[in-house]
Design an enzyme around this catalytic site. Structure first.
Site, short mmCIF file in Angstrom:
data_model
loop_
_atom_site.label_atom_id
_atom_site.label_comp_id
_atom_site.label_asym_id
_atom_site.label_seq_id
_atom_site.Cartn_x
_atom_site.Cartn_y
_atom_site.Cartn_z
N HIS A 166 -31.38 15.83 47.66
CA HIS A 166 -30.20 15.83 46.76
C HIS A 166 -29.00 16.53 47.42
CE1 HIS A 166 -33.23 15.02 43.54
NE2 HIS A 166 -33.94 15.90 44.22
N SER A 287 -4.93 13.88 64.03
CA SER A 287 -4.07 13.47 62.92
C SER A 287 -2.63 13.52 63.40
CB SER A 287 -4.25 14.41 61.73
OG SER A 287 -3.09 14.39 60.91
N LYS A 293 -6.33 19.02 63.23
CA LYS A 293 -7.44 18.15 62.85
C LYS A 293 -8.09 17.42 64.01
CE LYS A 293 -8.22 16.47 59.14
NZ LYS A 293 -8.28 15.75 57.88
N GLU A 300 -16.99 7.43 60.75
CA GLU A 300 -16.53 6.82 59.50
C GLU A 300 -16.51 5.30 59.60
OE1 GLU A 300 -13.06 9.34 57.79
OE2 GLU A 300 -13.22 9.81 59.91
#
Ligand code: ARG
Length: 468
Positions: A166, A287, A293, A300
């Site tokens: 979980h 970024s 970043k 992704e």
């Protein structure tokens, strides 16, 4: 390049005997597949060369014609591979583009190539060979990925980290064990491609349009020449099923699902909140506005690729459902999404392999997280059963109370004092603290397939041998 204008050769030259006029421009646009089936050029030419050799061996055409055809086809292939080939939409598809060019190169003999054959068995053959090649590529890609996961597993066979259910901390596990979980998944994926490949490795060539042919062809010969185990046993089936492509897509879909899960973990793990792994600069992006970043874009994108791969499978199922035997033009719609799915899969596998090979697991962060969240509560409960003889349900309850106590005190289980422990369960002794450490916890999980470093190392050794 598609060049239809100069000296337009219409498809009429191939099938137009009964037609008074050529097709409407829109008819031509919807009918043509050359925009995408040119990807089958190599398979088409290989199949035609085998067919020509067989036609000569069986005396259906002369050796002389077969030689001219086979040589000419090699020229066509080299023209296509070097980008010198002018593909024509009027010639519909790869099969007629190749044949028309062959005729321009060698003359009349080219017209004998299509004896005892149809575009129906031709396209079934080309596509099957193409998908078969993709199964081989997928297996190789999966093996490379398994190797990079194994290297990670080996480096951190006994490093501890939290295991989750979980996405809540459950029990400590080893980094090596977590990496090996994916090795097992990708090994099954590889086996799925292997199984699918074995099943699809029967040759449709010689089925002709749908019924077979009256020419004395030798289907064993072409099947063997093209690397198939045997010819397909039913001509109707041979020209009309695309189950092999569906099996490929199903295997690709399951692989993409596994890749997506690993990607998701890498996205989570590389966040500032987790810091379990650092992805290399080579597999990250920045970024344009936030200078600090470093984004896990490859992970992704791989996480998302399953969308198009499953989409391809649904598309092909939908094209095939309800089609009467044998060939229908619907089946021309079988290719584009399969091409796209295969490309997406190959790219995902390569990117994941590089990302895993390059990433650094942060041993300290993993270990710090491994002990947090009362991860050894099960070890405590098991100790109460083993040493104090409590029934497991009662041990579970006692442990729950100890967790609640630790929570109230704002500490972890090993930080409770013996008196704290005794206040909940009088029989507890000093020895309990041994099982509360994460290293002891993982070392105790020695059951087959468990997370103990010894188990992990043994499995790594097996996989390394299997991948030799
Ligand atoms: N371009 C066609 C396809 O991809 C080749 C087969 C054409 N056969 C036919 N009977 N029109 O399916």
């Amino acid at each position: 390049m598609t060049d239809d204008t100069p000296d337009k050769i219409s498809a009429n030259a191939m099938w137009g005997g009964r037609f008074a006029t050529g097709p409407d421009a829109i008819m031509e646009a919807i009918n043509a597949s050359i925009g995408f089936d040119r990807r089958l050029a190599k398979q088409d030419i290989e199949g035609s060369r085998a067919h020509a050799a067989m036609l000569a061996a069986t005396g259906i055409i002369t050796d002389r014609d077969a030689e001219a055809i086979r040589e000419g086809l090699l020229t066509v292939l080299s023209e296509i591979e070097s980008g010198d080939f002018a593909f024509s939409t009027a010639l519909e598809d790869i099969h007629m583009n190749v044949e028309a060019r062959l005729r321009a190169l060698i003359g009349e003999a080219a017209g004998r190539l299509h004896t005892a054959r149809s575009r129906n068995d031709q396209v079934a053959l080309d596509f099957r060979m193409w998908v078969r090649g993709q199964c081989d590529q997928a297996m190789a890609g999966l093996e490379a990925l398994m190797r990079s996961l194994l290297a990670q597993a080996e480096a951190g066979a006994d490093w501890v980290m939290p295991g989750f259910t979980h996405l809540q901390v459950a029990q400590p596990v080893t980094w090596g064990h977590h990496m090996l979980a994916y090795v097992e998944m990708f090994a099954r994926d590889r086996a799925r491609f292997r199984d699918a490949r074995a099943r699809m490795n029967e040759c449709p060539l010689g089925a002709a349009a749908l019924a077979g042919t009256s020419f004395p062809i030798n289907r064993e010969m072409t099947a063997r020449a093209l690397g198939f185990d045997r010819p397909m046993a039913n001509s109707l089936d041979a020209v009309s099923d695309r189950d092999f492509a569906l099996e490929f897509l199903a295997a690709a879909g399951i692989t993409a699902m596994h890749l997506s899960r690993l990607s998701e973990e890498l996205v989570i793990w590389s966040s500032a909140q987790f810091r379990f792994v650092t992805l290399s600069d080579r597999f990250s992006t920045g970024s344009s506005i936030m200078p600090q970043k470093k984004n896990p874009d490859a992970a992704e994108l791989i996480r998302a690729k399953i969308g198009r791969i499953l989409g391809a499978m649904v598309a092909l199922f939908t094209v095939m459902k309800g089609l009467p035997l044998a060939y229908s033009k619907d089946m021309q719609e079988d290719k584009e999404q399969v091409f796209d799915a295969a490309d997406s899969l190959a790219l995902s596998l390569a990117a994941m392999t590089g990302m895993v090979a390059d990433m650094t697991a942060n041993r300290d962060a993993l270990e710090a997280a491994a002990g947090a969240g009362f991860s050894t509560a099960t070890d405590l409960a098991d100790w109460l059963v083993r040493v104090l003889g409590l029934p497991f349900r009662e041990a579970h309850h006692v442990t729950g109370e100890l967790v609640a106590l630790a929570e109230r005190k704002g500490c972890d289980l090993p930080d409770l004092s013996l008196d704290d422990m005794k206040s909940v369960c009088a029989g507890i002794t000093e020895a309990v603290f041994e099982v509360l450490g994460v290293h002891n916890s993982v070392a105790s999980r020695t059951s087959y397939g468990g997370t103990a470093p010894d188990q992990v190392r043994a499995r790594i050794a097996e996989w390394k041998e299997a991948l030799e």
